[in-house]
Write an enzyme that holds these catalytic residues in place. Structure first.
Site, PDB file in Angstrom:
ATOM      1  N   GLY A 195      -2.965 -29.849  12.007  1.00 45.44           N
ATOM      2  CA  GLY A 195      -2.263 -30.586  10.955  1.00 45.44           C
ATOM      3  C   GLY A 195      -1.225 -29.808  10.179  1.00 45.44           C
ATOM      4  O   GLY A 195      -0.572 -30.363   9.296  1.00 45.44           O
TER       5      GLY A 195
ATOM      6  N   GLY B 147       3.040 -24.328  11.200  1.00 48.62           N
ATOM      7  CA  GLY B 147       3.091 -24.142   9.760  1.00 48.62           C
ATOM      8  C   GLY B 147       3.806 -22.888   9.273  1.00 48.62           C
ATOM      9  O   GLY B 147       3.790 -22.584   8.085  1.00 48.62           O
TER      10      GLY B 147
ATOM     11  N   GLY C 113      -5.266 -24.077  14.296  1.00 47.80           N
ATOM     12  CA  GLY C 113      -4.358 -24.900  13.507  1.00 47.80           C
ATOM     13  C   GLY C 113      -4.474 -26.376  13.808  1.00 47.80           C
ATOM     14  O   GLY C 113      -4.290 -26.796  14.951  1.00 47.80           O
TER      15      GLY C 113
ATOM     16  N   TYR D 179      14.319 -32.149  16.973  1.00 50.42           N
ATOM     17  CA  TYR D 179      12.973 -31.569  17.098  1.00 50.42           C
ATOM     18  C   TYR D 179      11.942 -32.668  16.880  1.00 50.42           C
ATOM     19  O   TYR D 179      11.933 -33.302  15.822  1.00 50.42           O
ATOM     20  CB  TYR D 179      12.813 -30.455  16.051  1.00 50.42           C
ATOM     21  CG  TYR D 179      11.439 -29.792  16.066  1.00 50.42           C
ATOM     22  CD1 TYR D 179      10.805 -29.452  17.249  1.00 50.42           C
ATOM     23  CD2 TYR D 179      10.774 -29.508  14.871  1.00 50.42           C
ATOM     24  CE1 TYR D 179       9.556 -28.846  17.263  1.00 50.42           C
ATOM     25  CE2 TYR D 179       9.527 -28.893  14.864  1.00 50.42           C
ATOM     26  CZ  TYR D 179       8.923 -28.566  16.065  1.00 50.42           C
ATOM     27  OH  TYR D 179       7.690 -27.965  16.071  1.00 50.42           O
TER      28      TYR D 179
ATOM     29  N   CYS E  96       3.987 -32.526  12.205  1.00 44.20           N
ATOM     30  CA  CYS E  96       2.662 -33.089  12.435  1.00 44.20           C
ATOM     31  C   CYS E  96       2.183 -33.930  11.247  1.00 44.20           C
ATOM     32  O   CYS E  96       2.260 -33.484  10.104  1.00 44.20           O
ATOM     33  CB  CYS E  96       1.694 -31.932  12.683  1.00 44.20           C
ATOM     34  SG  CYS E  96       0.040 -32.504  13.019  1.00 44.20           S
TER      35      CYS E  96
ATOM     36  N   ARG F 169      -2.565 -34.926  24.886  1.00 43.06           N
ATOM     37  CA  ARG F 169      -2.812 -33.942  23.828  1.00 43.06           C
ATOM     38  C   ARG F 169      -3.813 -34.469  22.792  1.00 43.06           C
ATOM     39  O   ARG F 169      -4.467 -33.716  22.101  1.00 43.06           O
ATOM     40  CB  ARG F 169      -1.467 -33.625  23.160  1.00 43.06           C
ATOM     41  CG  ARG F 169      -1.529 -32.510  22.187  1.00 43.06           C
ATOM     42  CD  ARG F 169      -0.151 -32.048  21.772  1.00 43.06           C
ATOM     43  NE  ARG F 169      -0.307 -30.775  21.110  1.00 43.06           N
ATOM     44  CZ  ARG F 169      -0.576 -30.649  19.831  1.00 43.06           C
ATOM     45  NH1 ARG F 169      -0.670 -31.713  19.064  1.00 43.06           N
ATOM     46  NH2 ARG F 169      -0.749 -29.464  19.296  1.00 43.06           N
TER      47      ARG F 169
ATOM     48  N   GLY G   7       0.857  -1.182   0.000  1.00 42.84           N
ATOM     49  CA  GLY G   7       0.000   0.000   0.000  1.00 42.84           C
ATOM     50  C   GLY G   7       0.892   1.230   0.000  1.00 42.84           C
ATOM     51  O   GLY G   7       2.126   1.102  -0.085  1.00 42.84           O
TER      52      GLY G   7
HETATM   53  P1  RVP Z   1       5.686 -25.785  13.688  1.00 37.81           P
HETATM   54  O1  RVP Z   1       5.951 -24.402  14.200  1.00 37.81           O
HETATM   55  O2  RVP Z   1       5.278 -25.804  12.244  1.00 37.81           O
HETATM   56  O3  RVP Z   1       6.823 -26.716  13.959  1.00 37.81           O
HETATM   57  O4  RVP Z   1       4.414 -26.334  14.475  1.00 37.81           O
HETATM   58  C1  RVP Z   1       4.363 -26.399  15.871  1.00 37.81           C
HETATM   59  C2  RVP Z   1       2.961 -26.839  16.276  1.00 37.81           C
HETATM   60  O5  RVP Z   1       2.690 -28.163  15.805  1.00 37.81           O
HETATM   61  C3  RVP Z   1       2.736 -26.915  17.760  1.00 37.81           C
HETATM   62  O6  RVP Z   1       2.508 -25.671  18.380  1.00 37.81           O
HETATM   63  C4  RVP Z   1       1.527 -27.843  17.841  1.00 37.81           C
HETATM   64  O7  RVP Z   1       0.304 -27.170  17.632  1.00 37.81           O
HETATM   65  C5  RVP Z   1       1.747 -28.779  16.673  1.00 37.81           C
HETATM   66  N1  RVP Z   1       2.289 -30.084  17.079  1.00 37.81           N
HETATM   67  C6  RVP Z   1       3.110 -30.387  18.108  1.00 37.81           C
HETATM   68  N2  RVP Z   1       3.338 -31.709  18.081  1.00 37.81           N
HETATM   69  C7  RVP Z   1       2.651 -32.181  17.043  1.00 37.81           C
HETATM   70  C8  RVP Z   1       2.572 -33.567  16.604  1.00 37.81           C
HETATM   71  O8  RVP Z   1       3.296 -34.425  17.072  1.00 37.81           O
HETATM   72  N3  RVP Z   1       1.681 -33.836  15.674  1.00 37.81           N
HETATM   73  N4  RVP Z   1       2.013 -31.172  16.422  1.00 37.81           N
END
Ligand code: RVP
Length: 504
Positions: A315, A361, A313, A406, A320, A419, A20
Site C-alpha cells: 500500500g 514509497g 511493502g 506512470y 497504489c 498480481r 555519528g
Molecule cells: P513507487 O516506487 O512508490 O512508485 O512504488 C512502486 C511499487 O508499488 C511497486 O514495486 C509495487 O510493489 C507497487 N505497485 C505496483 N502497482 C501497484 C498498484 O497498482 N497498486 N502497486
C-alpha cells in the site's frame, strides 16, 4: 479478540538519521554500495548474486522494459522485466537484455529498401535515433543494404517520397566488420576510417550489431556495470502464481538471472506452492524472490518456503490505492524495521541470510538511505525509474512541462489480475492502482548517480563506508510534525518558488 499493535505504523518521512562520528576516511568516493540480491549461507565465500548498487526496478509495465534493464545494469542494479505480458514477449525482453553486449547494439531503427524519406522521418521521431539500417526485409538482422544517417538528406530539399535507396550510403560504400570483432578492434576501425557507426555483419551479410563511437567511450566509464560470467548484463523477471509451470522455463531459457513472484500480498499458500515447484524442477539453480509482506510472520513464512529474497511493502507505492480500497497495509518504515529484525533472527537460527527489499514509497533520495539504515539490503522503485528516458512509456508535454506516463499494475490500464490473485476469478474486479504522470527526469545514469552520491554522503555523516556498517552504526529518531516543517526552508520568501516535492 483481534490483535492490536501498540505502536502506530510509520513512514520514512517520520524518521531522520542522527549523524555519528565521521573520520577523514569517510569520503563518498570510498563508500561501497555492494549488496546481496539472493540468500547465502554463513561461511560461504560470497553471495551467489550481488549488486553493485542497492536498487532494483519495479515489476511494472510502465517501468521495467529491456531498455531500462540495460541502463540500470550498466549502473550496477537489476531490473525485473514486467510479467503482465505474454510469456513470449517477456522472454523476448529478457533475451534482448542478455544478447546486448556492452558496446554492441542491436539496431532498433530499421527499414526495408522500399521505404521513403517520410518513413525515415517518422521512425526517427519515434525512436529518437538518427542512424537507420536499411535491410532487405526491414528487420534488425536482415541482409544489410545500406545505412541512412541525418547527413544523407535535407528535410526541405529531399522530396518526402524519395526512396531511401536514392540517398542511403549503400553497402558497397560502407565500412563493415565481421560479427565477432572485439570492441577494441571495432574502436580502432571507427577511428581509422573516421566513421561514427560500424555495422557488424555475419558471413551472409546479415546485420548483427552496430558499434557506435559514442558508446565505446561510455562503456569505459561504467565501472559499476553488473555483468554475468559471459559479460552480459544481469536481468531479473517477474512471475505470477498461476502460469509458473510455463513462464519459469521460458524465462530461464531466455537467460533470466533471477526471478521474483510479483504479488500485492505474499503471505499466501500460492507463493509457497510456486517456490516449491521451482525447487522441485530446478533445485537452487533458479533464484526467486517472493513477497510482499509487512511483518515478521510473513517474512518467516517465505524464508522457510525457500525464497531467495523477500520484498516488503503493502500500500505504500505512489500509484497504489490498496490501503484506501481494501484497508490493508502498513507504514513502510515500521514494516522494514520489523522484517529486518526477523531476518537477523532467522540468520542467527539457521545460518541463512535472506536479503530483504523495501518496495514502494520512496519519495526523496534520503528515503533510500533510511530504508538501508533500517535494515533493507536494497530498495525497489517504480515512480523513481518511470521518470527516466529509458522507461517504456510516452514522454508528453503537459502545461509546458515534460512528463512521463506512470500507471499501477492494479490499474485498469495494466489489468494485471494475477498480481491480486486469490485463486478465484481471472479478471481485475476492482482497481488498486491509478494511472498518472510523473515529471520527466532525463537519462537514468545522471539521476541514479546523483541519488547515490547523496546516499553515500549521508552514510559518511553516519561514519559508514558500507551498507552493513550503516546498519550497525545508524542512529534513527522519529520526528514530530512540527520539526518536519523546521526541516524544509521556512520563514523566508523563496526566490524560486517551485516546490521540490517529487524529484528527490
Ligand atoms: P513507487 O516506487 O512508490 O512508485 O512504488 C512502486 C511499487 O508499488 C511497486 O514495486 C509495487 O510493489 C507497487 N505497485 C505496483 N502497482 C501497484 C498498484 O497498482 N497498486 N502497486
Amino acid at each position: 479478540m483481534a490483535y492490536f499493535y501498540e505502536e502506530p505504523s510509520r513512514t520514512f518521512g517520520e524518521y531522520l538519521l542522527v549523524p555519528g562520528y565521521s573520520s577523514a576516511e569517510n569520503v563518498p568516493t570510498a563508500v561501497s554500495l555492494k549488496t546481496p540480491l539472493v540468500k547465502y549461507r554463513k561461511g560461504e565465500e560470497a553471495c551467489p548474486l550481488e549488486m553493485n548498487i542497492p536498487m532494483i526496478s519495479a515489476i511494472m509495465q510502465s517501468v521495467s522494459g529491456d531498455k531500462l534493464a540495460i541502463a540500470l545494469a550498466r549502473e550496477g542494479g537489476v531490473s525485473f522485466i514486467y510479467g503482465s505480458q505474454s510469456i513470449e514477449n517477456e522472454a523476448a525482453m529478457v533475451r534482448r537484455v542478455k544478447s546486448y553486449k556492452a558496446g554492441y547494439v542491436v539496431s532498433d531503427s530499421n527499414l526495408a529498401p522500399t521505404a521513403t524519406l517520410h518513413d525515415v522521418l517518422e521512425l526517427k521521431a519515434h525512436t529518437g535515433h538518427s542512424t537507420i539500417a536499411i535491410t532487405a526485409d526491414g528487420t534488425p538482422h536482415g541482409k544489410l543494404m545500406g545505412i541512412v544517417a541525418s547527413r544523407d538528406y535535407r528535410v526541405n530539399h529531399t522530396p518526402d517520397d524519395a526512396s531511401v535507396t536514392t540517398f542511403m550510403t549503400p553497402i558497397e560504400k560502407l565500412v563493415t566488420a565481421p560479427e565477432n570483432t572485439s570492441l577494441h578492434d571495432c574502436n580502432n576501425i571507427i577511428w581509422d576510417n573516421k566513421i561514427n557507426t560500424l555495422p557488424l555483419v555475419d558471413a551472409e551479410g546479415n546485420l548483427k550489431y552496430f558499434v557506435f563511437r559514442k558508446d565505446y567511450d561510455s562503456h569505459k566509464k561504467n565501472v559499476n556495470e553488473l555483468l554475468d560470467a559471459n559479460k552480459s548484463y544481469v536481468v531479473g523477471a517477474g512471475i505470477n502464481t498461476r502460469d509458473y509451470a510455463q513462464r519459469v522455463p521460458a524465462l530461464v531459457e531466455a537467460g533470466a538471472d533471477v526471478l521474483c513472484i510479483d504479488s500485492s500480498e505474499g503471505y499466501s499458500e500460492w507463493q509457497s506452492r510456486t517456490i516449491a515447484w521451482i525447487r522441485e524442477h530446478y533445485g537452487d539453480t533458479v533464484k526467486v524472490g517472493a513477497g510482499n509482506v509487512v511483518d515478521a510472520e510473513g517474512f518467516r513464512f517465505l524464508a522457510k518456503a525457500g525464497a531467495d529474497f523477500v520484498k516488503i511493502g503493502i500500500g505504500g507505492g505512489s500509484i497504489c490505492i490498496t490501503r484506501e480500497t481494501k484497508g490493508i497495509g502498513r507504514g513502510q518504515a515500521t514494516a522494514v524495521i520489523e522484517v529486518a529484525k526477523a531476518r537477523d533472527e532467522y540468520y542467527k537460527e539457521t545460518g541463512i541470510y535472506v536479503p530483504i527489499c523495501s518496495d514502494g514509497g520512496i519519495v526523496h533520495d534520503y528515503h533510500i538511505t533510511l530504508a538501508l539504515a533500517m535494515g533493507a539490503d536494497f530498495v525497489m522503485l517504480g515512480r523513481y525509474f518511470a521518470r527516466f528516458d529509458e522507461s517504456p512509456t510516452n514522454k508528453v508535454r503537459i502545461n509546458g512541462q515534460y512528463m512521463k506516463e506512470y500507471w499501477g499494475e492494479g490499474s485498469n490500464r495494466a489489468r494485471n489480475w494475477q498480481r491480486y490473485d486469490l485463486g478465484g476469478s481471472t479478471k481485475l474486479s476492482f482497481e488498486e492502482g491509478v494511472d498518472s504522470y510523473v515529471p520527466y527526469a532525463g537519462p537514468l545514469a545522471d539521476g541514479v548517480q546523483t541519488t547515490l552520491y547523496k546516499v553515500k554522503s549521508t552514510m559518511c555523516n553516519c561514519g559508514a563506508l558500507s551498507i552493513p556498517e550503516l546498519q550497525q552504526k545508524a542512529k534513527l529518531t522519529v520526528v514530530s510534525s512540527t520539526s518536519i516543517v523546521e526541516g524544509g526552508s521556512h520563514d523566508v520568501v523563496l526566490k524560486n518558488a517551485t516546490p521540490n516535492i517529487i524529484n528527490g
